[in-house]
Scaffold this active site. Structure first.
Site, PDB file in Angstrom:
ATOM      1  N   LYS A  12      47.661  83.176  97.301  1.00 37.24           N
ATOM      2  CA  LYS A  12      48.413  83.831  96.215  1.00 37.24           C
ATOM      3  C   LYS A  12      49.511  84.700  96.847  1.00 37.24           C
ATOM      4  CE  LYS A  12      44.394  83.258  93.355  1.00 37.24           C
ATOM      5  NZ  LYS A  12      43.574  83.679  92.232  1.00 37.24           N
ATOM      6  N   GLU A  98      47.364  81.114  86.824  1.00 38.45           N
ATOM      7  CA  GLU A  98      48.299  82.255  86.880  1.00 38.45           C
ATOM      8  C   GLU A  98      49.713  81.800  86.553  1.00 38.45           C
ATOM      9  OE1 GLU A  98      47.057  83.596  90.771  1.00 38.45           O
ATOM     10  OE2 GLU A  98      45.099  84.043  89.895  1.00 38.45           O
ATOM     11  N   GLU A 168      39.320  75.082  87.694  1.00 40.82           N
ATOM     12  CA  GLU A 168      39.261  76.525  87.892  1.00 40.82           C
ATOM     13  C   GLU A 168      39.065  77.215  86.536  1.00 40.82           C
ATOM     14  OE1 GLU A 168      41.149  77.756  91.894  1.00 40.82           O
ATOM     15  OE2 GLU A 168      42.649  77.954  90.324  1.00 40.82           O
ATOM     16  N   GLY A 174      38.834  85.469  90.413  1.00 36.05           N
ATOM     17  CA  GLY A 174      39.000  86.856  90.823  1.00 36.05           C
ATOM     18  C   GLY A 174      38.067  87.824  90.115  1.00 36.05           C
ATOM     19  N   SER A 214      35.994  82.333  92.314  1.00 37.49           N
ATOM     20  CA  SER A 214      35.001  83.156  93.017  1.00 37.49           C
ATOM     21  C   SER A 214      34.104  82.335  93.953  1.00 37.49           C
ATOM     22  CB  SER A 214      34.168  83.975  92.025  1.00 37.49           C
ATOM     23  OG  SER A 214      35.009  84.877  91.323  1.00 37.49           O
TER      24      SER A 214
HETATM   25  P1  13P Z   1      39.221  83.548  93.491  1.00 36.44           P
HETATM   26  O1  13P Z   1      38.499  82.726  94.549  1.00 36.44           O
HETATM   27  O2  13P Z   1      39.762  84.846  94.041  1.00 36.44           O
HETATM   28  O3  13P Z   1      38.385  83.699  92.273  1.00 36.44           O
HETATM   29  O4  13P Z   1      40.517  82.711  93.067  1.00 36.44           O
HETATM   30  C1  13P Z   1      40.393  81.373  92.731  1.00 36.44           C
HETATM   31  C2  13P Z   1      41.731  80.783  92.618  1.00 36.44           C
HETATM   32  O5  13P Z   1      42.490  81.111  91.712  1.00 36.44           O
HETATM   33  C3  13P Z   1      42.141  79.795  93.628  1.00 36.44           C
HETATM   34  O6  13P Z   1      43.293  79.128  93.254  1.00 36.44           O
END
Ligand code: 13P
Length: 252
Positions: A12, A98, A168, A174, A214
């Site tokens: 990210k 996102e 996802e 997150g 996660s």
């Molecule tokens: P997290 O592993 O921080 O939950 O994020 C997942 C993600 O959005 C991967 O693209």
């Protein structure tokens, strides 16, 4: 056809040149090459030329988090898939939640970007998934089906096999809440069934579907142990060398 297994770290908008390099150095020394596993780092766009140097002499691959769907032109601030190709990217995320939520990307735009990437022979990792409200309302299957179908509609049939998907669930990103391996398995099977209805069972068997949300060292082995889960798309835990290494080592 054997599907490829991929463990990808989506950084990210995190890390700087020095911390990125230190992380990759630790990954290279802390993990072992496994012939049937692709380890991919997905840094912010500006770090891609550096990432290319960091992974030299290793088997780690790299990719981008986003691109535009035209190859050149008056699109201030955007990144051409042709540039990503020239920089050696093997993968590019498309439709991350996102991007969909914060930047308002529609299924149509995700389809256009996916089309541009397959034309450039960069493997798109198409992200799909439902919000908590959609899961609670029981509309998650419909949501995911529409997301998957719209990508296939945007492509020529001859390029369908170049796709990779990532499931996802937005409520697991997150938040520390992981979908249980059984919840993930249910959706992965559903995605493959949807693909099979569109493209036939043989093609559906060849497309890798990753899980993201996660993912961490403590749940990686169980998630990867599911036949329907062909790898992980890791966010937060991919920023810590020890955690990401342990996720990679959990694959056997
Ligand atoms: P997290 O592993 O921080 O939950 O994020 C997942 C993600 O959005 C991967 O693209």
């Amino acid at each position: 056809m054997a599907r490829r297994t991929i463990i990808a770290g989506n950084w990210k908008m995190n890390l700087l040149p020095e911390s990125g390099e230190a992380l990759v150095d630790s990954l290279i020394s802390g993990t072992e090459n496994k012939a049937d596993l692709e380890v991919v780092i997905i840094p912010p766009t500006a770090l891609i030329p550096l990432a290319r140097e960091w992974v030299v002499d290793s088997t780690i691959m790299y990719g981008a988090q986003n691109c535009w769907h035209e190859l050149s032109g008056a699109f201030t601030g955007e990144t051409s898939p042709e540039v990503l190709k020239a920089l050696g990217c093997s993968y590019c995320l498309v439709g991350h939640s996102e991007r969909r939520e914060i930047f308002g990307e529609s299924n149509e735009l995700v389809g256009l970007k996916t089309h541009a990437l397959v034309q450039m022979r960069i493997t798109p990792i198409v992200c799909v998934g439902e919000s908590l409200a959609e899961r609670e309302a029981g509309t998650h299957f419909d949501k995911i089906k529409t997301q998957v179908e719209s990508v296939f509609q945007a492509l020529d049939q001859t390029t369908w096999l170049r796709l990779v998907f990532a499931y996802e669930p937005v409520w697991a990103i997150g938040t520390g809440k992981t979908a249980t391996p059984d919840q993930a398995d249910e959706i992965h099977r559903f995605i493959r069934k949807t693909i099979s209805e569109i493209a036939g069972p043989a093609l559906a068997e060849g497309i890798s579907i990753l899980y993201g949300g996660s993912a961490k060292p403590s749940n990686a082995a169980e998630l990867l142990g599911k036949e329907s889960i062909d790898g992980l798309l890791v966010g937060g835990a991919s920023l810590k060398a020890e955690d990401f290494s342990n996720i990679i080592l959990a694959y056997n």
